[in-house]
Write an enzyme that holds these catalytic residues in place. Structure first.
Site, PDB file in Angstrom:
ATOM      1  N   ASP A 101      60.958  12.600  39.388  1.00  0.00           N
ATOM      2  CA  ASP A 101      60.842  11.570  40.791  1.00  0.00           C
ATOM      3  C   ASP A 101      62.160  11.461  41.434  1.00  0.00           C
ATOM      4  OD1 ASP A 101      58.443  10.832  39.621  1.00  0.00           O
ATOM      5  OD2 ASP A 101      59.222   8.984  38.808  1.00  0.00           O
TER       6      ASP A 101
HETATM    7  P1  NAP Z   1      60.764  10.966  35.751  1.00  0.00           P
HETATM    8  O1  NAP Z   1      60.488  10.937  36.996  1.00  0.00           O
HETATM    9  O2  NAP Z   1      60.190   9.849  34.801  1.00  0.00           O
HETATM   10  O3  NAP Z   1      60.363  12.310  34.985  1.00  0.00           O
HETATM   11  C1  NAP Z   1      60.760  12.746  33.580  1.00  0.00           C
HETATM   12  C2  NAP Z   1      60.241  14.096  33.243  1.00  0.00           C
HETATM   13  O4  NAP Z   1      61.087  14.354  32.040  1.00  0.00           O
HETATM   14  C3  NAP Z   1      58.896  14.026  33.346  1.00  0.00           C
HETATM   15  O5  NAP Z   1      58.502  14.596  34.342  1.00  0.00           O
HETATM   16  C4  NAP Z   1      58.381  14.782  31.876  1.00  0.00           C
HETATM   17  O6  NAP Z   1      57.600  15.950  32.176  1.00  0.00           O
HETATM   18  C5  NAP Z   1      60.031  15.165  31.265  1.00  0.00           C
HETATM   19  N1  NAP Z   1      59.971  15.106  29.980  1.00  0.00           N
HETATM   20  C6  NAP Z   1      59.542  13.961  29.129  1.00  0.00           C
HETATM   21  N2  NAP Z   1      59.909  14.270  27.929  1.00  0.00           N
HETATM   22  C7  NAP Z   1      60.552  15.582  27.945  1.00  0.00           C
HETATM   23  C8  NAP Z   1      61.054  16.617  26.918  1.00  0.00           C
HETATM   24  N3  NAP Z   1      61.208  16.288  25.440  1.00  0.00           N
HETATM   25  N4  NAP Z   1      61.527  17.462  27.117  1.00  0.00           N
HETATM   26  C9  NAP Z   1      61.588  17.945  28.687  1.00  0.00           C
HETATM   27  N5  NAP Z   1      61.169  17.229  29.571  1.00  0.00           N
HETATM   28  C10 NAP Z   1      60.492  16.004  29.336  1.00  0.00           C
HETATM   29  O7  NAP Z   1      62.322  11.008  35.283  1.00  0.00           O
HETATM   30  P2  NAP Z   1      63.601  10.949  36.407  1.00  0.00           P
HETATM   31  O8  NAP Z   1      63.629  11.718  37.130  1.00  0.00           O
HETATM   32  O9  NAP Z   1      65.073  10.532  35.456  1.00  0.00           O
HETATM   33  O10 NAP Z   1      63.361   9.519  37.235  1.00  0.00           O
HETATM   34  C11 NAP Z   1      63.694   8.216  36.902  1.00  0.00           C
HETATM   35  C12 NAP Z   1      62.167   7.406  37.171  1.00  0.00           C
HETATM   36  O11 NAP Z   1      62.296   5.999  36.684  1.00  0.00           O
HETATM   37  C13 NAP Z   1      62.187   7.050  38.652  1.00  0.00           C
HETATM   38  O12 NAP Z   1      60.850   6.906  39.206  1.00  0.00           O
HETATM   39  C14 NAP Z   1      62.808   5.672  38.949  1.00  0.00           C
HETATM   40  O13 NAP Z   1      62.290   5.264  40.107  1.00  0.00           O
HETATM   41  C15 NAP Z   1      62.194   4.963  37.772  1.00  0.00           C
HETATM   42  N6  NAP Z   1      63.041   3.868  37.524  1.00  0.00           N
HETATM   43  C16 NAP Z   1      64.326   3.950  36.986  1.00  0.00           C
HETATM   44  C17 NAP Z   1      65.213   2.921  36.902  1.00  0.00           C
HETATM   45  C18 NAP Z   1      66.415   3.163  36.460  1.00  0.00           C
HETATM   46  O14 NAP Z   1      67.335   2.030  36.295  1.00  0.00           O
HETATM   47  N7  NAP Z   1      67.201   4.441  36.004  1.00  0.00           N
HETATM   48  C19 NAP Z   1      64.812   1.843  37.236  1.00  0.00           C
HETATM   49  C20 NAP Z   1      63.502   1.483  37.749  1.00  0.00           C
HETATM   50  C21 NAP Z   1      62.716   2.862  37.889  1.00  0.00           C
HETATM   51  P3  NAP Z   1      56.875  16.392  30.964  1.00  0.00           P
HETATM   52  O15 NAP Z   1      56.126  15.444  30.470  1.00  0.00           O
HETATM   53  O16 NAP Z   1      55.917  17.687  31.536  1.00  0.00           O
HETATM   54  O17 NAP Z   1      57.789  16.744  29.961  1.00  0.00           O
END
Ligand code: NAP
Length: 461
Positions: free
Chosen positions: A388
């Site tokens: 994301d």
């Molecule tokens: P993300 O959008 O959740 O994407 C994580 C990606 O990691 C997934 O597409 C997944 O694809 C891949 N993945 C999972 N396990 C894996 C593995 N073992 N090896 C390789 N890839 C793997 O993560 P992000 O880009 O870090 O974004 C964070 C999200 O959390 C955002 O939407 C954000 O708004 C939300 N959020 C975060 C917080 C915070 O404080 N950090 C707070 C509120 C909301 P596959 O399944 O294809 O592997």
């Protein structure tokens, strides 16, 4: 020692504890000093607890010891959960904190019914309402994050009106109690209504917004503790609660900003609902994939590489392999930096903590605003389990649920390589157009294994 002298020592210990709490927050704001921040907070909390144990008003220790044993029995295993489970663990901690604040408020009411003044009744009521709703709200949040409850928002027509009416009911009962504190029958009803409101507050919010909600609940738990401090006439509780409440609130604001969402949108927007419909209209599009050998060759030939870590790196526990990759590339003269998005992972600072654990130098970690301008001059953006936070739809597609969220502009790099296991979406549940760009190569596999294979190709172990 006279009672007065003892009280002076205790007051001094409380002041030192408060100073340590403030120092802790200050030190926690940088990865370099964060460990000291934790230590300062721990010493402060221990000092406040020990000083309280010496309070001359304490008549017996039996229940305190029993509570300490139960608390430690729950707390120690909770402290050992995996890093990726920290959000739900934190939600449980808030639930316990809020529950104890509510219980102490309730006991204050029953112990002191005859003497409670109207002002005190107001304090107790507000504190018990906030504590109770935070208790049930935090439990629902933990359940959603642990996926023992459905992550999707559970909504029905007129929900906000029903929920707000329940809150108004609890506040109405509080007012009635202030008017007549001796009306004991109203008190348990008020507690029950507040508990129900906590459930109603969090159930309609989707899993994707839970980290923000938890931070907000943290803030509520802090404010309820501060109010309890007024009820108990404990200055240390007032200050610690206010620090907890305001820092939780500031964190929620930072998270909302990083996702370009407003508080009302998080609390009443039912964000996760959009995900299902967006996922439903996915069309078949072609992507290019590459092997570890090809990826290693491209990385070795690059001058500037920016690594973008995300939630997948945390799940795979790939940070140590990423460190090896950093070492190998640096040895070959490649300039490697790490782009840190404020909400990458599942909690603020998630990536900083993991990369620090792997001893990656802090000066290689660059915040989003600082690094975004450098992507056009970057040879390779290597995305490791992030999704994301790299989605260009946030910049270009007004219909996207994440439109307006600040992202890392990786699509401006000459080559983009994405390590993930499949084409599945990330937390927001939406497709990522980045994967279909001409300069993008998908590296399908588990982050730890794939990075390990690249390291081997580059001559590491
Ligand atoms: P993300 O959008 O959740 O994407 C994580 C990606 O990691 C997934 O597409 C997944 O694809 C891949 N993945 C999972 N396990 C894996 C593995 N073992 N090896 C390789 N890839 C793997 O993560 P992000 O880009 O870090 O974004 C964070 C999200 O959390 C955002 O939407 C954000 O708004 C939300 N959020 C975060 C917080 C915070 O404080 N950090 C707070 C509120 C909301 P596959 O399944 O294809 O592997």
């Amino acid at each position: 020692m006279t009672e007065l002298a003892l009280q002076q020592y205790l007051d001094f210990a409380y002041i030192v504890a408060v100073v340590l709490f403030i120092l802790s927050l200050k030190l926690l704001s940088s990865p370099v000093s964060a460990r000291w921040g934790i230590l300062a907070g721990e010493i402060g909390a221990a000092l406040a607890v020990i000083a309280t144990l010496f309070n001359p008003e304490l008549v017996q220790y039996k229940w305190i010891i029993i509570s300490l044993v139960i608390g430690a029995g729950v707390g120690v295993p909770l402290g050992m959960v995996h890093m990726t489970a920290v959000p739900q663990r934190t939600a449980l901690s808030h639930a316990f904190g809020a529950m104890s604040a509510a219980i102490i408020g309730i006991s204050e009411y029953y112990v002191g019914t005859r003497q409670v003044t109207r002002f005190e009744m107001g304090e107790i009521s507000l504190e018990v309402i906030i504590g109770s709703l935070t208790f049930t709200g935090s439990l629902i949040a933990a359940g959603k994050l642990q996926e023992v409850l459905p992550q999707r928002p559970i909504v029905y027509r007129g929900q906000n009106i029903v929920s707000l009416s329940i809150l108004a009911g609890a506040l109405g009962l509080a007012v009635a109690l202030v008017v007549n504190p001796a009306n004991t029958i109203l008190f348990p009803i008020m507690v029950l209504v507040a508990l129900i409101f906590g459930v109603m507050l969090v159930t309609p919010i989707g899993g994707a917004d839970m980290p923000t909600v938890i931070s907000l609940l943290n803030s509520y738990a802090g404010f309820s503790a501060a109010l309890l401090g007024f009820v108990l006439n404990s200055k240390v509780l007032v200050v610690a609660g206010a620090l907890d409440g305001s820092s939780g609130f500031i964190l929620s604001v930072i998270m909302c900003k990083a996702m370009n969402r407003s508080f009302t949108n998080v609390m009443f927007g039912a964000f996760g609902q959009v995900q299902a419909s967006a996922a439903g209209v996915k069309e078949e599009r072609v992507v290019r994939s590459a092997t570890p050998e090809e990826a290693a060759a491209i990385l070795a030939a690059a001058n500037k590489v920016v690594v973008v870590p995300g939630y997948g790196m945390a799940v795979a526990q790939a940070q140590h392999k990423v460190r090896e990759l950093y070492d190998q590339l640096t040895k070959k003269g490649v300039d490697v930096r790490f782009a840190i998005h404020p909400v990458a992972g599942r909690m603020p600072g998630h990536m900083n903590v993991l990369l620090a654990e792997a001893d990656i130098p802090y000066d290689r970690l660059v915040e989003m605003d600082e690094i975004n301008g450098d992507f056009p001059q970057t040879d390779v953006a290597l995305i490791i389990g992030a999704n994301d936070v790299t989605n260009p739809a946030a910049r270009t597609d007004q219909s996207s649920p994440i439109f307006g969220m600040p992202i890392l502009d990786v699509d401006k790099a000459h080559t983009v390589m994405v390590i993930k296991r499949s084409m599945n979406p990330g937390f927001a549940g939406i497709d990522n157009p980045l994967y279909y760009l001409d300069q993008t190569l998908m590296l399908f596999g588990d982050a730890k294994q794939f990075v390990g294979s690249i390291v081997k190709e580059l001559g590491g172990h």
